[in-house]
Design a protein around this motif. Structure first.
Motif, PDB file in Angstrom:
ATOM      1  N   ALA A 196      27.072  64.251  30.436  1.00  0.00           N
ATOM      2  CA  ALA A 196      28.438  64.189  30.976  1.00  0.00           C
ATOM      3  C   ALA A 196      29.356  65.082  30.149  1.00  0.00           C
ATOM      4  O   ALA A 196      30.149  65.865  30.703  1.00  0.00           O
ATOM      5  N   ILE A 199      28.902  68.801  30.847  1.00  0.00           N
ATOM      6  CA  ILE A 199      29.527  69.244  32.090  1.00  0.00           C
ATOM      7  C   ILE A 199      31.040  69.279  31.962  1.00  0.00           C
ATOM      8  O   ILE A 199      31.692  70.223  32.393  1.00  0.00           O
ATOM      9  N   LEU A 200      31.600  68.244  31.324  1.00  0.00           N
ATOM     10  CA  LEU A 200      33.054  68.193  31.165  1.00  0.00           C
ATOM     11  C   LEU A 200      33.531  69.316  30.245  1.00  0.00           C
ATOM     12  O   LEU A 200      34.653  69.814  30.397  1.00  0.00           O
ATOM     13  N   GLU A 201      32.689  69.703  29.304  1.00  0.00           N
ATOM     14  CA  GLU A 201      33.049  70.752  28.351  1.00  0.00           C
ATOM     15  C   GLU A 201      33.035  72.130  29.003  1.00  0.00           C
ATOM     16  O   GLU A 201      33.952  72.924  28.819  1.00  0.00           O
ATOM     17  N   LYS A 202      31.988  72.376  29.778  1.00  0.00           N
ATOM     18  CA  LYS A 202      31.748  73.739  30.241  1.00  0.00           C
ATOM     19  C   LYS A 202      32.242  74.001  31.650  1.00  0.00           C
ATOM     20  O   LYS A 202      32.600  75.119  31.984  1.00  0.00           O
ATOM     21  N   GLU A 203      32.214  73.007  32.474  1.00  0.00           N
ATOM     22  CA  GLU A 203      32.510  73.221  33.889  1.00  0.00           C
ATOM     23  C   GLU A 203      33.967  72.859  34.138  1.00  0.00           C
ATOM     24  O   GLU A 203      34.328  71.696  34.169  1.00  0.00           O
ATOM     25  N   GLU A 205      35.876  73.823  36.803  1.00  0.00           N
ATOM     26  CA  GLU A 205      36.228  73.594  38.212  1.00  0.00           C
ATOM     27  C   GLU A 205      35.645  72.276  38.684  1.00  0.00           C
ATOM     28  O   GLU A 205      34.595  72.217  39.296  1.00  0.00           O
ATOM     29  N   GLU A 206      36.369  71.211  38.375  1.00  0.00           N
ATOM     30  CA  GLU A 206      35.822  69.883  38.644  1.00  0.00           C
ATOM     31  C   GLU A 206      35.531  69.636  40.116  1.00  0.00           C
ATOM     32  O   GLU A 206      34.615  68.916  40.452  1.00  0.00           O
ATOM     33  N   ALA A 208      34.323  71.656  42.166  1.00  0.00           N
ATOM     34  CA  ALA A 208      33.012  72.230  42.480  1.00  0.00           C
ATOM     35  C   ALA A 208      31.901  71.245  42.145  1.00  0.00           C
ATOM     36  O   ALA A 208      30.969  71.064  42.922  1.00  0.00           O
ATOM     37  N   ILE A 209      32.013  70.575  40.997  1.00  0.00           N
ATOM     38  CA  ILE A 209      30.995  69.581  40.651  1.00  0.00           C
ATOM     39  C   ILE A 209      30.980  68.483  41.699  1.00  0.00           C
ATOM     40  O   ILE A 209      29.949  68.089  42.199  1.00  0.00           O
ATOM     41  N   PHE A 210      32.167  68.002  41.998  1.00  0.00           N
ATOM     42  CA  PHE A 210      32.278  66.879  42.914  1.00  0.00           C
ATOM     43  C   PHE A 210      31.649  67.209  44.264  1.00  0.00           C
ATOM     44  O   PHE A 210      30.931  66.421  44.844  1.00  0.00           O
ATOM     45  N   ASP A 211      31.919  68.418  44.735  1.00  0.00           N
ATOM     46  CA  ASP A 211      31.390  68.823  46.034  1.00  0.00           C
ATOM     47  C   ASP A 211      29.867  68.917  46.037  1.00  0.00           C
ATOM     48  O   ASP A 211      29.221  68.579  47.021  1.00  0.00           O
ATOM     49  N   LEU A 212      29.306  69.401  44.958  1.00  0.00           N
ATOM     50  CA  LEU A 212      27.878  69.724  44.975  1.00  0.00           C
ATOM     51  C   LEU A 212      26.979  68.603  44.470  1.00  0.00           C
ATOM     52  O   LEU A 212      25.785  68.613  44.730  1.00  0.00           O
ATOM     53  N   ALA A 213      27.544  67.677  43.730  1.00  0.00           N
ATOM     54  CA  ALA A 213      26.698  66.660  43.096  1.00  0.00           C
ATOM     55  C   ALA A 213      25.835  65.942  44.129  1.00  0.00           C
ATOM     56  O   ALA A 213      26.338  65.448  45.131  1.00  0.00           O
TER      57      ALA A 213
END
Lengths: 283, 283
Positions: A196, A199-203, A205-206, A208-213
């Motif tokens: 977690a 992902i929070l450190e590097k990504e 565009e949150e 984008a994560i939400f859409d693709l998870a």
């Protein structure tokens, strides 16, 4: 044996609250007394009829036949000698995720035999009495540690209690227990917390994560939602084992790192074919 | 627009087979032709009526209006130029988990515009036509990459196809896609494979793991059952992004390692409270 007891539960969170519901469902209690420093939690537990009444620790110890400690392991160690000082014929057990430091803390206590250390292998990433689950514990293992140091009456009732709520009894000494849970529980949680944070450190565009998870990501990262105040003491109390397993885990990740960096498909296949053998253990 | 097409699916495994079932359920096809080098898989797909007929690659290309490539990404790159050489008015798409190397491989192909690169964000740890799932893909995202390089007819039909089977369309260029999936899919798989190897390496008493494993462990290690031949090329084709994220992940694990080694509960709380923020993204 009279299995119905007046039961005090110290800590009406996910574990204590879910256990209260199962104890009542299986007719193991005449009454459940809740003890919790968090008054809001106590009120929720009363409102939802998880407990019959709230009480102070002292009053609960005096009134109860059985005292179940369902609070973080550091708080358990802080409170357990005080509880044992006050008990007479009561049965005392805890549900904590580490066992050695707890048992060491009361090794010489004159009332040691009134206590049994247990670890029901059930939980979710949630916490608090609002997260209780009605059919919890069923078909899971529960570890009873160093049960020969407990009075037979204590051991027999607690064993019966867990069997009645549908759990498989596993016997281990505290050292074995703490080693095994480092592998199958503690380090899983650390990898999930660390993933977690990765992902929070590097990504950034949150969305984008939400859409693709997809399901795979959700299951890997689910444990990262777990309670920090529960897990921090677990990791510290099981420090030697957790560090040992974590070191091995980083070594295994580095093997993937090297194979990918070298575009070494053969080595990746070897690593993943080996990992696939987990199917034999967890079908 | 006539949405019903004669569809060839190259690779009747978990993805191709599950998609076949959804295409039929939503009346998107007049016929489904399966192509698979694995004759046993093809037979299962025929027996279970996942496909209407099996054919060679050449015959399938000739007969079909739409060609869906559902094989590992390295095999997709090997086969895609050959497929495009033979197409005329057909629509060609792939379902692969990486996109840049695939699109680079056909960048200058004269039939480039007949192709669209897609990635439906759905899967399980299983593989093969025996693992197909009837209601797959619903409510998940699908990424369409570099769709401006595709003929509008190709783009419009494929978009419609995914919408009809219940997916949310997300547009990205291939570079963005490969970066995001490194975070939310590829590294989750590596951590799970590595965790399985950690346990298999260190924990010799397999029955102890089996007895104690609870839901948290199962969900963290589930992805370690995934297909090596599917994942090895993914990691290699997305090497730069995967190595970057893996490096960050190891750094995050080392922060836990240091905090635990120093019995630094405050730092552990900071790390886990941060990780808890994943709840905002994945509720």
């Amino acid at each position: 044996m009279n299995t119905q007891k007046k039961i005090a539960i110290i800590g009406i969170g996910l574990m204590g609250g879910s256990l209260a519901l199962r104890l009542r469902a299986e007719n193991l209690c005449t009454e459940i007394i809740g003890v919790d420093n968090n008054h809001q939690h106590l009120q929720i537990a009363l409102d939802q009829k998880i407990i019959d009444s709230g009480a102070s620790l002292g009053d609960a110890i005096e009134a109860a036949d059985v005292i179940i400690i369902a609070i973080p392991v550091d708080q358990t160690i802080a409170i357990l000698p005080t509880i044992l000082n006050r008990v007479n014929k009561q049965i005392v057990l805890d549900l904590g995720s580490t066992k050695s430091t707890i048992l060491d803390a009361i090794e010489k206590h004159p009332k040691r035999e009134r206590f049994i250390g247990t670890h029901p292998m059930w939980g979710t990433e949630k916490s608090g009495p609002g997260s209780v689950i009605r059919d919890a514990f069923i078909n899971r293992a529960v570890v009873l540690c160093n049960h020969n140091d407990s009075n037979p009456e204590v051991f027999v009732w607690v064993k019966k209690m867990y069997e009645t709520i549908g759990m498989r009894i596993v016997y281990m000494n505290a050292l074995e227990h703490d080693l095994h849970v480092a592998y199958i529980s503690h380090v899983s949680h650390i990898t999930s917390f660390a993933l977690a944070n990765t992902i929070l450190e590097k990504e950034k565009e949150e969305t984008a994560i939400f859409d693709l998870a997809s399901g795979g990501f959700e299951s890997t990262v689910r444990l990262a939602k777990s309670s920090p105040s529960m897990w921090a003491p677990i990791f510290i109390h099981n420090k030697a084992n957790v560090l040992d397993v974590l070191d091995e885990h980083i070594t295994q990740l580095q093997k993937f790192q090297q194979a990918i960096a070298g575009a070494n498909e053969d080595e990746l296949m070897v690593l993943m074919n080996k990992a696939n053998q987990i199917k034999k253990i967890i079908p």
